[in-house]
Design a protein around this motif. Structure first.
Motif, PDB file in Angstrom:
ATOM      1  N   SER A  74     -24.901  -7.013   6.227  1.00  0.00           N
ATOM      2  CA  SER A  74     -24.151  -7.771   5.224  1.00  0.00           C
ATOM      3  C   SER A  74     -24.029  -6.934   3.951  1.00  0.00           C
ATOM      4  N   GLY A  75     -23.141  -7.355   3.052  1.00  0.00           N
ATOM      5  CA  GLY A  75     -22.955  -6.617   1.805  1.00  0.00           C
ATOM      6  C   GLY A  75     -24.241  -6.511   1.003  1.00  0.00           C
ATOM      7  N   GLY A  76     -25.011  -7.605   0.957  1.00  0.00           N
ATOM      8  CA  GLY A  76     -26.256  -7.593   0.194  1.00  0.00           C
ATOM      9  C   GLY A  76     -27.277  -6.625   0.767  1.00  0.00           C
ATOM     10  N   ASN A  77     -27.390  -6.601   2.084  1.00  0.00           N
ATOM     11  CA  ASN A  77     -28.339  -5.691   2.715  1.00  0.00           C
ATOM     12  C   ASN A  77     -27.868  -4.239   2.624  1.00  0.00           C
ATOM     13  N   GLN A  78     -26.567  -4.030   2.678  1.00  0.00           N
ATOM     14  CA  GLN A  78     -26.049  -2.680   2.448  1.00  0.00           C
ATOM     15  C   GLN A  78     -26.416  -2.198   1.044  1.00  0.00           C
ATOM     16  N   GLN A  79     -26.301  -3.096   0.076  1.00  0.00           N
ATOM     17  CA  GLN A  79     -26.638  -2.710  -1.298  1.00  0.00           C
ATOM     18  C   GLN A  79     -28.120  -2.370  -1.431  1.00  0.00           C
ATOM     19  N   LYS A  80     -28.971  -3.091  -0.712  1.00  0.00           N
ATOM     20  CA  LYS A  80     -30.402  -2.769  -0.732  1.00  0.00           C
ATOM     21  C   LYS A  80     -30.650  -1.368  -0.182  1.00  0.00           C
ATOM     22  N   VAL A  81     -29.890  -0.990   0.833  1.00  0.00           N
ATOM     23  CA  VAL A  81     -30.040   0.351   1.413  1.00  0.00           C
ATOM     24  C   VAL A  81     -29.611   1.412   0.400  1.00  0.00           C
ATOM     25  N   VAL A  82     -28.492   1.156  -0.301  1.00  0.00           N
ATOM     26  CA  VAL A  82     -28.011   2.114  -1.302  1.00  0.00           C
ATOM     27  C   VAL A  82     -29.069   2.324  -2.384  1.00  0.00           C
ATOM     28  N   ILE A  83     -29.695   1.228  -2.825  1.00  0.00           N
ATOM     29  CA  ILE A  83     -30.758   1.341  -3.839  1.00  0.00           C
ATOM     30  C   ILE A  83     -32.001   1.982  -3.229  1.00  0.00           C
ATOM     31  N   GLY A  84     -32.322   1.550  -2.009  1.00  0.00           N
ATOM     32  CA  GLY A  84     -33.564   1.976  -1.376  1.00  0.00           C
ATOM     33  C   GLY A  84     -33.693   3.465  -1.172  1.00  0.00           C
ATOM     34  N   LYS A  85     -32.569   4.151  -0.956  1.00  0.00           N
ATOM     35  CA  LYS A  85     -32.648   5.594  -0.683  1.00  0.00           C
ATOM     36  C   LYS A  85     -33.141   6.388  -1.886  1.00  0.00           C
ATOM     37  N   TRP A  86     -33.146   5.742  -3.084  1.00  0.00           N
ATOM     38  CA  TRP A  86     -33.607   6.423  -4.294  1.00  0.00           C
ATOM     39  C   TRP A  86     -35.051   6.084  -4.667  1.00  0.00           C
ATOM     40  N   LEU A  87     -35.619   5.064  -4.029  1.00  0.00           N
ATOM     41  CA  LEU A  87     -36.893   4.530  -4.510  1.00  0.00           C
ATOM     42  C   LEU A  87     -38.076   5.475  -4.322  1.00  0.00           C
ATOM     43  N   LYS A  88     -38.019   6.335  -3.337  1.00  0.00           N
ATOM     44  CA  LYS A  88     -39.122   7.271  -3.111  1.00  0.00           C
ATOM     45  C   LYS A  88     -38.776   8.693  -3.570  1.00  0.00           C
ATOM     46  N   THR A  89     -37.738   8.805  -4.380  1.00  0.00           N
ATOM     47  CA  THR A  89     -37.381  10.091  -4.978  1.00  0.00           C
ATOM     48  C   THR A  89     -37.995  10.177  -6.368  1.00  0.00           C
ATOM     49  N   ASP A  90     -37.659  11.227  -7.094  1.00  0.00           N
ATOM     50  CA  ASP A  90     -38.153  11.392  -8.461  1.00  0.00           C
ATOM     51  C   ASP A  90     -37.220  10.770  -9.496  1.00  0.00           C
ATOM     52  N   ALA A  91     -36.297   9.938  -9.049  1.00  0.00           N
ATOM     53  CA  ALA A  91     -35.338   9.324  -9.971  1.00  0.00           C
ATOM     54  C   ALA A  91     -36.037   8.455 -11.008  1.00  0.00           C
TER      55      ALA A  91
END
Length: 527
Positions: A410-427
Motif C-alpha cells: 500500500s502507499g503507506g507501507n511503501q512510504q515506510k520503506v522509503v523512510i526505512g532505507k535511511w534509518l540505519k545510515t549516518d543520515a
C-alpha cells in the motif's frame, strides 16, 4: 448573500448552469445538491479546501463522471454528458494542472493542437498540414504565444505548454473553460501574462471556471465566486465583496479551531543551516536553519516551490550557496556529496524517485547499506535479511514479507520503506517532501510517529507540505513559503490554520493575525 448558485424558477437563458448536483461514492456523499452558475464572459472562481468536492463537480462538467441527480444547462439547452467528447461538443474545455499529461512530447505544436480533429477524421485520412499549421498559428496568436507551430512540445517551456493546451481547448470552440491551478508552476511574470490573455478571451465572450488556492489571485482575476465546503455551497457572490479572511472562513468554517499541543523541547545548537541557497528553478534565494531535534515545517501552496527547495537542499538540481552541518561549512555539487555529509530526502514522488518498484522489500530497505553488507562484491544475504527484518518489524511494514515486491505494498507501507532505507545510515538531516501524499489516516499517524522518533534521537527534520493541519500537529517551527521565497519563520503554537492559509495565499504579514480572533498572536506574526 445568495448561497445557492442555481436559479429558482426563473428562466435560464444564457450561461452555464449546474443545478442541484448530487454525487456519492458508495456510502460517501461528495456533492449534496451543489449548484453553479457561470455567466458568459466572466471568470468564476471555484473555491474549497481539499475534499470539498471541487474536483468531482468539475469531472461531472467535463464528462468524466455522471451525477446521481441534477442537471446541466448551457444557454437554455439541457445537456447530458456520457463522455468528455460530449462535453467538448457542448463547449466545455479543460486545462489540467499537469499540462504534460495533455500533450504528446514527441509531436509538434500544431500536431498536438490538431490531435483531437485527427482522431475524429476517419473519413478523411489525408489532411492539409499547411492548413493545420496556419490554424495552429492563429490559435497561438489568440493566446499570445509567438512560437513556431512546428516546434516540438518537448522543447517548450512549461508556460508555453500551458498556453498550447489553452489553444488546443479553444480549437474545439470551447466557451466555458476550466482552469485547474493554472499558475501553480508559473513565475510572477508568466502569471501576469496569463491573466492578460484570460482578460482578452473574456472580452470575446469566453468564460472561465478558475480553481486555485492562491486567494490573492482570485481577488485579482475573478468576477464572482462559489465556495464549497463538505460537498455543499456555503457562499456565492461577487469576489469584490469578499476579503481574503472571509473567503478562508467560508472555506474552513467559522467554528473551526486549531487544537493546541504541548511545546516540544529541542537543542539550542543549529544542526543544519543553509545560507544564500540559490534555487535555479524558482530563481529565488533562501536561508533556513534547524536545531538538533527540531521539526521544522515548510508551509506552502501547490506550486510554491517546496519540491524545488527540497531538491536544492540535497543538491539534486543546480544550486549555489552554503550548507552548514554542526558548524562545519560545505558546498555540495551532487546528491552523493550531500548524502555522504548526512542529508537524506524522502521525495514527494516515492514511486518514481524513492523506490525500486520491481525489487523486493528486502532490497529496497538495504540499498543504502550495501557497503556494509558486501564482502568481495558479494552481498551477504544472511546479514541483509537480518537487517531488513529488523526494519520491517520496527516500522510495522505489512505484509511483513521481505521477498514481496514493493510494488504490491500500500502507499503507506511503501512510504515506510522509503523512510526505512535511511534509518540505519549516518543520515542526520531528514527532508520530507509531502510525506503523507496518497496514504490513509492510519499510515499518516505511523509516519508521524517515525518522524517524532527521529527528532527525539536528535535528528534535524524538515517537513515540506501543503497540508497545513499536519504542520500544526507535528512541527515545532514553521517557515511560510510564497513563490519560492521563505517569508517568515514562526513557532507552530503561535499560528493558526486560518493564518497559514492567509499568509501562504499571499496575505500581507502585517499584524493581520488579529482578524482571525487571536489578538494575542499578532505579536508573533509581526515583523
Amino acid at each position: 448573500m445568495d448561497e445557492n448558485a442555481g436559479s429558482t424558477g426563473e428562466e435560464q437563458m444564457s450561461g452555464l448552469y449546474m443545478n442541484h448536483i448530487y454525487k456519492s461514492f458508495g456510502t460517501i456523499n461528495v456533492l449534496n445538491g451543489v449548484s453553479l452558475h457561470v455567466q458568459p464572459g466572466e471568470v468564476h472562481a471555484l473555491l474549497g479546501m481539499n475534499g470539498a468536492g471541487k474536483s468531482t463537480l468539475m469531472k461531472i462538467l467535463a464528462g468524466d463522471l455522471s451525477p446521481d441527480q441534477g442537471t446541466i444547462t448551457i444557454d437554455g439547452k439541457e445537456q447530458q454528458f456520457s463522455s468528455p467528447a460530449d462535453a467538448k461538443k457542448a463547449g466545455i474545455g479543460l486545462v489540467v494542472q499537469e499540462v504534460d499529461t495533455a500533450l504528446f512530447p514527441a509531436l509538434t505544436v500544431y500536431e498536438n493542437i490538431a490531435a483531437d480533429e485527427i482522431a475524429k477524421t476517419k473519413q478523411k485520412p489525408l489532411l492539409s498540414w499547411k492548413q493545420q499549421k496556419e490554424r495552429a498559428a492563429e490559435l497561438l496568436r489568440r493566446v499570445g504565444l509567438s512560437i513556431s507551430p512546428a516546434k516540438l512540445i518537448r522543447e517548450c517551456s512549461l508556460h508555453e505548454k500551458q498556453l498550447i493546451v489553452l489553444a488546443k481547448v479553444l480549437s474545439s470552440s470551447a466557451r466555458y473553460i476550466i482552469l485547474d491551478e493554472p499558475t501553480a508552476a508559473l513565475s510572477e511574470t508568466e502569471t501576469k501574462r496569463l491573466f492578460t490573455i484570460i482578460n482578452e478571451l473574456k472580452a470575446q465572450g469566453v468564460s472561465f471556471i478558475y480553481i486555485s488556492h492562491k486567494l490573492k489571485e482570485i481577488k485579482e482575476i475573478c468576477d464572482r465566486v462559489t465556495i464549497l465546503r463538505d460537498g455543499n455551497v456555503v457562499h456565492h457572490g461577487d469576489v469584490a465583496s469578499l476579503s481574503l479572511e472571509e473567503m478562508i472562513r467560508y472555506m474552513v468554517g467559522r467554528s473551526y479551531t486549531t487544537a493546541q499541543r504541548e511545546t516540544r523541547t529541542y537543542g539550542d545548537d543549529r544542526l543544519f543551516e543553509v545560507k544564500q541557497l540559490h534555487i535555479a528553478k524558482t530563481n529565488t534565494t533562501v536561508d533556513l536553519y534547524v536545531h538538533k531535534g527540531e521539526i521544522v515545517g515548510i508551509a506552502g501552496l501547490v506550486g510554491a516551490g517546496k519540491t524545488e527547495l527540497a531538491e536544492s537542499l540535497i543538491a539534486s538540481s543546480k544550486t549555489t550557496g552554503e550548507w552548514w552541518i554542526d558548524g562545519k561549512r560545505y558546498a555540495f555539487a551532487s546528491p552523493k556529496e550531500a548524502i555522504a555529509a548526512g542529508i537524506c530526502l524522502i521525495p514527494e514522488e516515492r514511486r518514481k524517485q524513492g523506490l525500486f518498484l520491481q525489487e523486493p522489500v528486502r532490497t529496497n530497505l538495504t540499498v543504502r547499506l550495501l557497503s556494509s553488507l558486501t564482502k568481495w562484491l558479494w552481498v551477504r544475504q544472511k546479514k541483509e535479511t537480518s537487517v531488513a527484518k529488523q526494519l520491517v518489524d520496527s516500522l510495522q511494514i505489512h505484509p511483513p514479507f521481505l521477498s514481496t515486491s514493493v510494488r504490491q505494498l500500500s502507499g503507506g507501507n511503501q512510504q515506510k520503506v522509503v523512510i526505512g532505507k535511511w534509518l540505519k545510515t549516518d543520515a542526520r538531516i531528514f527532508i520530507f517532501d509531502e510525506p503523507t501524499k496518497g496514504i490513509d489516516i492510519n499510515a499518516k499517524q505511523e509516519v508521524f510517529s517515525i518522524i517524532r522518533s527521529l527528532a527525539d534521537e536528535g535528528k534535524a527534520i524538515l517537513y515540506l507540505t501543503s497540508e497545513f493541519q499536519e504542520l500544526l500537529d507535528i512541527a515545532d517551527t514553521i517557515y511560510i513559503m510564497v513563490d519560492g521565497k521563505l517569508i517568515k519563520r514562526v513557532p507552530a503554537h503561535d499560528i493558526t490554520y486560518e493564518q497559514l492559509i492567509y499568509y501562504c495565499s499571499g496575505g500581507e504579514m502585517d499584524g493581520t493575525a488579529s482578524r482571525f480572533g487571536r489578538q494575542e498572536k499578532a505579536s508573533a506574526i509581526s515583523s
